[in-house]
Design a protein around this motif. Structure first.
Motif, mmCIF file in Angstrom:
data_model
loop_
_atom_site.group_PDB
_atom_site.id
_atom_site.type_symbol
_atom_site.label_atom_id
_atom_site.label_comp_id
_atom_site.label_asym_id
_atom_site.label_seq_id
_atom_site.Cartn_x
_atom_site.Cartn_y
_atom_site.Cartn_z
ATOM 1 N N GLN A 184 57.755 6.199 -6.564
ATOM 2 C CA GLN A 184 57.659 7.636 -6.327
ATOM 3 C C GLN A 184 56.294 8.161 -6.773
ATOM 4 O O GLN A 184 55.655 8.958 -6.081
ATOM 5 C CB GLN A 184 58.770 8.364 -7.074
ATOM 6 C CG GLN A 184 58.802 9.874 -6.808
ATOM 7 C CD GLN A 184 59.103 10.206 -5.362
ATOM 8 O OE1 GLN A 184 60.166 9.876 -4.853
ATOM 9 N NE2 GLN A 184 58.171 10.867 -4.678
ATOM 10 N N ALA A 185 55.831 7.710 -7.946
ATOM 11 C CA ALA A 185 54.524 8.166 -8.442
ATOM 12 C C ALA A 185 53.401 7.692 -7.520
ATOM 13 O O ALA A 185 52.441 8.430 -7.262
ATOM 14 C CB ALA A 185 54.305 7.648 -9.863
ATOM 15 N N LEU A 187 53.638 7.052 -4.289
ATOM 16 C CA LEU A 187 53.707 7.854 -3.073
ATOM 17 C C LEU A 187 53.113 9.234 -3.298
ATOM 18 O O LEU A 187 52.329 9.732 -2.465
ATOM 19 C CB LEU A 187 55.160 7.962 -2.613
ATOM 20 C CG LEU A 187 55.428 8.881 -1.411
ATOM 21 C CD1 LEU A 187 54.637 8.437 -0.188
ATOM 22 C CD2 LEU A 187 56.912 8.921 -1.091
ATOM 23 N N ASP A 188 53.452 9.862 -4.415
ATOM 24 C CA ASP A 188 52.899 11.193 -4.715
ATOM 25 C C ASP A 188 51.381 11.142 -4.769
ATOM 26 O O ASP A 188 50.698 12.055 -4.251
ATOM 27 C CB ASP A 188 53.458 11.704 -6.046
ATOM 28 C CG ASP A 188 54.957 11.991 -5.991
ATOM 29 O OD1 ASP A 188 55.486 12.131 -4.864
ATOM 30 O OD2 ASP A 188 55.581 12.058 -7.066
ATOM 31 N N TYR A 189 50.845 10.103 -5.400
ATOM 32 C CA TYR A 189 49.388 9.942 -5.488
ATOM 33 C C TYR A 189 48.759 9.811 -4.102
ATOM 34 O O TYR A 189 47.757 10.479 -3.799
ATOM 35 C CB TYR A 189 49.073 8.718 -6.342
ATOM 36 C CG TYR A 189 47.653 8.217 -6.221
ATOM 37 C CD1 TYR A 189 46.594 8.880 -6.852
ATOM 38 C CD2 TYR A 189 47.359 7.091 -5.451
ATOM 39 C CE1 TYR A 189 45.284 8.422 -6.717
ATOM 40 C CE2 TYR A 189 46.072 6.631 -5.317
ATOM 41 C CZ TYR A 189 45.028 7.295 -5.944
ATOM 42 O OH TYR A 189 43.738 6.851 -5.800
ATOM 43 N N VAL A 191 49.945 10.730 -1.160
ATOM 44 C CA VAL A 191 50.072 11.978 -0.395
ATOM 45 C C VAL A 191 49.047 12.992 -0.882
ATOM 46 O O VAL A 191 48.413 13.712 -0.088
ATOM 47 C CB VAL A 191 51.511 12.534 -0.499
ATOM 48 C CG1 VAL A 191 51.594 13.928 0.106
ATOM 49 C CG2 VAL A 191 52.489 11.587 0.190
ATOM 50 N N ARG A 192 48.853 13.037 -2.185
ATOM 51 C CA ARG A 192 47.872 13.977 -2.755
ATOM 52 C C ARG A 192 46.449 13.619 -2.321
ATOM 53 O O ARG A 192 45.651 14.491 -1.985
ATOM 54 C CB ARG A 192 47.990 13.947 -4.280
ATOM 55 C CG ARG A 192 47.151 14.993 -4.996
ATOM 56 C CD ARG A 192 47.527 15.082 -6.464
ATOM 57 N NE ARG A 192 47.331 13.831 -7.188
ATOM 58 C CZ ARG A 192 48.319 13.069 -7.648
ATOM 59 N NH1 ARG A 192 49.583 13.410 -7.448
ATOM 60 N NH2 ARG A 192 48.050 11.961 -8.316
ATOM 61 N N ALA A 217 57.448 12.372 3.134
ATOM 62 C CA ALA A 217 57.344 11.793 1.788
ATOM 63 C C ALA A 217 58.703 11.266 1.336
ATOM 64 O O ALA A 217 59.298 11.752 0.373
ATOM 65 C CB ALA A 217 56.794 12.820 0.805
ATOM 66 N N VAL A 219 60.618 8.151 -0.234
ATOM 67 C CA VAL A 219 60.239 6.992 -1.033
ATOM 68 C C VAL A 219 60.840 5.696 -0.474
ATOM 69 O O VAL A 219 60.207 4.629 -0.555
ATOM 70 C CB VAL A 219 60.620 7.198 -2.515
ATOM 71 C CG1 VAL A 219 62.128 7.141 -2.717
ATOM 72 C CG2 VAL A 219 59.907 6.192 -3.404
#
Length: 922
Positions: A184-185, A187-189, A191-192, A217, A219
């Motif tokens: 999850q982290a 993926l967040d990175y 996408v950011r 987004a 996961v």
């Protein structure tokens, strides 16, 4: 000059390489070159391949040979690597069944030049190029360094960034980082940093293998995309135990596919920590595997057993391909129009960008299936943009060609955005070489047919190797010989027999007809005897319209593109100014290898056609073509043609009439009846009940006069019957979405509209000891007294992965599974006894229906426990598909005919028939 064609190889693109190598083998100009097929297996062995195996549909159809295959309970054809670790002697025994092993040091005695049709690692990475240079053998395409650079997407991205060239932003994720990361982290990175959608790529793969697009987004979808690019698969206990035995087999078939799945062999582990820091399975890794209770599994039945056993206790297992990737390239998604551009060296050694092609695919990703099956994606050449934008694409591609040091040719892909911003990515030093690939498609726009283009590339490659210092004296002599031979070939162009190859049509089989026609054209154009003239048929049953095609129009992607180009010309549109400019720039090439050629289609009458050509090859399928109407027209003008005559064609086009005649003659056929629209419109419920009473579910429904698997469906219930009926009797051209979903129609699957359809009893095993579907070809000859003789070939066993044979299994390179000869029995003598009985029945079919020329007959065969043989005829094709991978070429090869020789026999028969008819009417 002896041209060694290197094809196959260890990569996941080996089937496209195999099909491309066959294209090169067939299209090499026979007046200039002798083709030497060098098949490279997945262990890197060089094999001087016996020519008949070149015409198998897939590598798995012949290699490893049946004798080397282990017994398996899972119906999956195996590649060589699934045989496990073999000694050199064991490998030699297997190789000897298809050809002979060639040691690298022998190559210089066998060939003068290596044409590389290999893809991916081992083919495009500089390895084979380095080996050939070591032995002083000139080869096609780029040299060692640009090849190594051209396969490495990561190195390319870094250089483009360093040079300030536009390229999508990217990040790299290694396997080690992924195994230690929080999904999850991560993926967040991403996408950011990169936004959505995200594009995931396997950095050293081509043909869209290992690529995914993440649009939201999620996961779970993100983890699946990462695993796809690493060629891994996590299987949970709940997922596996929720599958039936049949579903497990289907799941395994998808998993072990080297293009869409992860392939075999695989490592099975309970923990993802196993391979976190390993890049290869060396001795240390092997010890680690043993220590972690992991194993390498080579065969699908081993994998099935291991999954069943391990997932009894483990919550999940990780499967990893031993040929997987160790990093994933993640890119920001580029919103723009996608294009592909072939760049070649001109006659002065400078890069010349051919007209870029736009890839129009709707919402679908341009995946393996869309790339290689005609009709699924549109290729528009040149891309429909202002002239300045097209020239900007060409300039950028030529610049990249120089920047990366490419030689001879390359294929450059990219996107252009609405504001004109260009993104170039994924350059390929070896392009796909199927007949309608970008490679030949764009060369045709400057007037080169495939045979001429290959000659030019060989000549250009020799010059490039000589410039690089490889045997300059030897290569100067080779160049001089080739130039003299090309000049002599051009002087003899007018001495060949002119054959009109008629393709296209307006039925659901039109795209496959174009593939057949192109294949016939290419086989004839590279011969010394024939000069083919491509002719496209369109219009309607009331009026046939014939158009002589220039090579650039014939090599459009599919029949609809060809028809659109004809309509564009008839509307008075001029040649695109970019095309005119490129043709002027390429005059130094075309004047030597092609000479002056037409660039626009020209409509002709049958009378004009008769004045232009000596004979006709009909490459049409279904209506028109196989129904006798076109044959009647050709006979009016005394034009010899292939296949059966008018009367026989009028019968065999109709599956209902064909089956009725065969039943009346005592042959076995399925129970059948016609279901008419009029009957359905009058009382739909009575219509359905009548069919259900006569034909218990499941049964087969299909058009009576279409082939190529068009709308052939196994109907299992009332909902499917209603959906099939509404679709085939619909008024509009477009499919009905709900009905298409009920019948699980594929993307852009053809489904014709008819006034009636054929319903047949489903032919099943019925208690037989052995049951299989076969397709058998035949060829007719004139005997010494003018009598008709019928040569029936060994039939092929057709293996369908679904309910019926699909279009892909019949015509997509590397997809279909045909075993020739059919496996009627394990013992050779018994197999041959059954084969002779089958051939006897197929011969009876040909005699009853008065088939002439050639044909393909589809049937089911039951072998009873007492040895009795039952042959149940399905249908007869009087003009069977003649695409490069069709199984009729596997059968003729066993009988000693190359595809060209088979086509030559067909043409000669038609010519002799016309001569006999002329004598009878005198």
């Amino acid at each position: 000059m002896k041209i060694g064609i290197f094809f196959g190889g260890p990569s996941r693109e080996r089937e496209i390489s195999f099909a491309g190598g066959r294209t090169v083998y067939d299209n090499l100009d026979k007046a200039l070159f002798e083709a030497v097929p060098v098949f490279v297996d997945s262990s890197g062995n060089f094999i001087l391949l016996n020519w008949e195996f070149i015409y198998k549909g897939t590598i798995r159809d012949f290699y490893p040979p049946v004798s080397a295959l282990p017994a398996s309970s899972v119906p999956v054809q195996l590649y060589f690597e699934s045989l496990g670790e073999l000694s050199a002697a064991e490998q030699d025994a297997i190789i000897a069944e298809v050809g002979r092993r060639v040691e690298p040091r022998e190559l210089s005695q066998l060939i003068d030049f290596a044409f590389l049709a290999l893809h991916g690692p081992g083919g495009e990475d500089g390895a084979i190029q380095g080996l050939l240079e070591w032995y002083g053998i000139p080869y096609s395409g780029s040299g060692i360094l640009p090849s190594a650079f051209g396969i490495d997407k990561v190195a390319q991205k870094k250089l483009l960034k360093a040079l300030g060239q536009p390229t999508p932003d990217f990040r790299l994720i290694t396997a080690k980082e992924w195994d230690a990361a929080d999904p999850q982290a991560t993926l967040d990175y991403l996408v950011r940093e990169l936004g959505l959608p995200l594009v995931f790529k396997a950095p050293r793969q081509g043909s869209s293998i290992g690529i995914s697009i993440l649009r939201e987004a999620d996961v779970a979808q993100f983890a699946a995309a990462i695993e796809r690019s690493l060629f891994r698969k996590t299987v949970t206990q709940a997922e596996w135990q929720g599958l039936s035995d049949a579903q497990k087999i289907s799941w395994l078939q998808r998993l072990v596919d080297i293009r869409d799945g992860i392939g075999l062999p695989v490592v099975l582990a309970d923990s993802v920590e196993l391979l976190a820091d390993s890049s290869t399975l060396n001795e240390a890794n092997s010890q680690q595997l043993a220590a972690n209770s992991s194993s390498i599994l080579y065969r699908p039945d081993e994998l099935l057993h291991a999954l069943n056993e391990r997932l009894e206790t483990a919550e999940s297992v990780l499967l990893t391909s031993v040929e997987g990737e160790m990093q994933v390239l993640v890119e920001s998604f580029v919103q723009g129009r996608e294009f592909s551009c072939i760049v070649v060296e001109d006659s002065n050694g400078q890069p010349l960008a051919l007209p870029p092609t736009e890839i129009v695919k709707g919402d679908e990703m341009f995946d393996y299936r869309s790339k290689y099956l005609p009709g699924l994606a549109r290729k528009i050449t040149p891309i429909a943009l202002p002239e300045a934008d097209i020239q900007a694409i060409r300039d950028a591609c030529e610049t990249m060609f120089r920047t990366f040091g490419f030689q001879v040719y390359a294929r450059l892909d990219g996107f252009i955005q609405a504001d004109g911003t260009l993104f170039l990515n994924d350059p390929n030093t070896t392009s796909g070489m199927l007949p309608a690939s970008f490679f030949f498609h764009q060369a045709a726009e400057i007037g080169l047919n495939p045979s001429q283009f290959l000659t030019y590339l060989i000549r250009t490659s020799l010059a490039a190797r000589r410039r690089g210092g490889l045997g300059p004296v030897k290569l100067a002599a080779l160049l001089a010989r080739l130039d003299a031979a090309v000049a002599a070939r051009a002087a003899g162009e007018q001495q060949r027999i002119r054959v009109a190859v008629i393709m296209g049509g307006y039925s659901s089989e039109r795209h496959i007809s174009v593939e057949s026609g192109r294949n016939i054209y290419e086989k004839l154009s590279s011969s010394i005897k024939y000069e083919p003239v491509p002719v496209f048929l369109t219009g309607s049953s009331a009026e046939f319209r014939l158009y002589v095609l220039p090579i650039n129009v014939m090599l459009k992607d599919n029949a609809d593109d060809i028809r659109e180009k004809i309509e564009h010309h008839e509307a008075g549109h001029e040649t695109h100014p970019v095309l005119a400019r490129i043709r002027r720039e390429a005059e130094g090439i075309t004047s030597t290898y092609a000479g002056p050629a037409a660039t626009q289609p020209r409509r002709v009458t049958f009378e004009e056609l008769a004045a232009m050509v000596d004979e006709v090859f009909i490459a049409l399928h279904g209506r028109p073509g196989e129904d006798g109407a076109l044959q009647a027209q050709l006979e009016q003008f005394g034009l010899p043609y292939n296949g059966s005559g008018v009367a026989s064609s009028q019968v065999t086009i109709n599956k209902f009439d064909t089956n009725r005649r065969l039943r009346e003659a005592g042959l076995r056929v399925a129970g059948h009846r016609m279901a008419a629209r009029q009957e359905w419109a009058a009382d739909a419920e009575s219509f359905f009940r009548g069919l259900e009473t006569q034909f218990p579910y499941p049964f087969i429904a299909k058009p009576a006069d279409d082939g190529c698997s068009s709308a052939v469906k196994k109907i299992k219930n009332r909902a499917e019957l209603e959906a099939f009926t509404r679709l085939i009797f619909r008024d509009q051209e477009d499919l009905l979405p709900a009905e298409a979903t009920t019948l699980s129609l594929g993307f852009k699957e053809e489904f014709p509209r008819k006034e009636a359809f054929l319903v047949e009893t489903l032919i099943d095993r019925d208690g037989a000891a052995h049951f299989l579907e076969v397709t058998g070809g035949l060829l007719t000859h004139w005997g010494p007294g003018g009598e008709l003789e019928i040569e029936v070939f060994e039939a092929s066993e057709a293996l369908a992965t679904g309910e019926v044979l699909s279009l892909e299994e019949k015509f997509l390179a590397g997809e279909g599974q045909n075993i020739t000869p059919a496996r009627y029995a394990p013992e050779a003598a018994e197999r041959q006894r059954i084969s002779e009985e089958v051939k006897r029945e197929l011969r009876r079919v040909a005699e009853i229906l008065h088939i002439q020329g050639y044909a393909r007959i589809d049937a089911f065969v039951r072998v009873r426990a007492n040895g009795a043989v039952e042959v149940l005829i399905i249908e007869v094709n009087s003009l069977p598909g003649m695409t490069p991978a069709t199984c009729i070429f596997h059968q003729t090869a066993l009988a000693g005919y190359t595809p060209y020789q088979f086509i030559d026999q067909i043409l000669e028969f038609g010519k002799q028939r016309t001569q006999q008819q002329a004598v009878r009417t005198m």
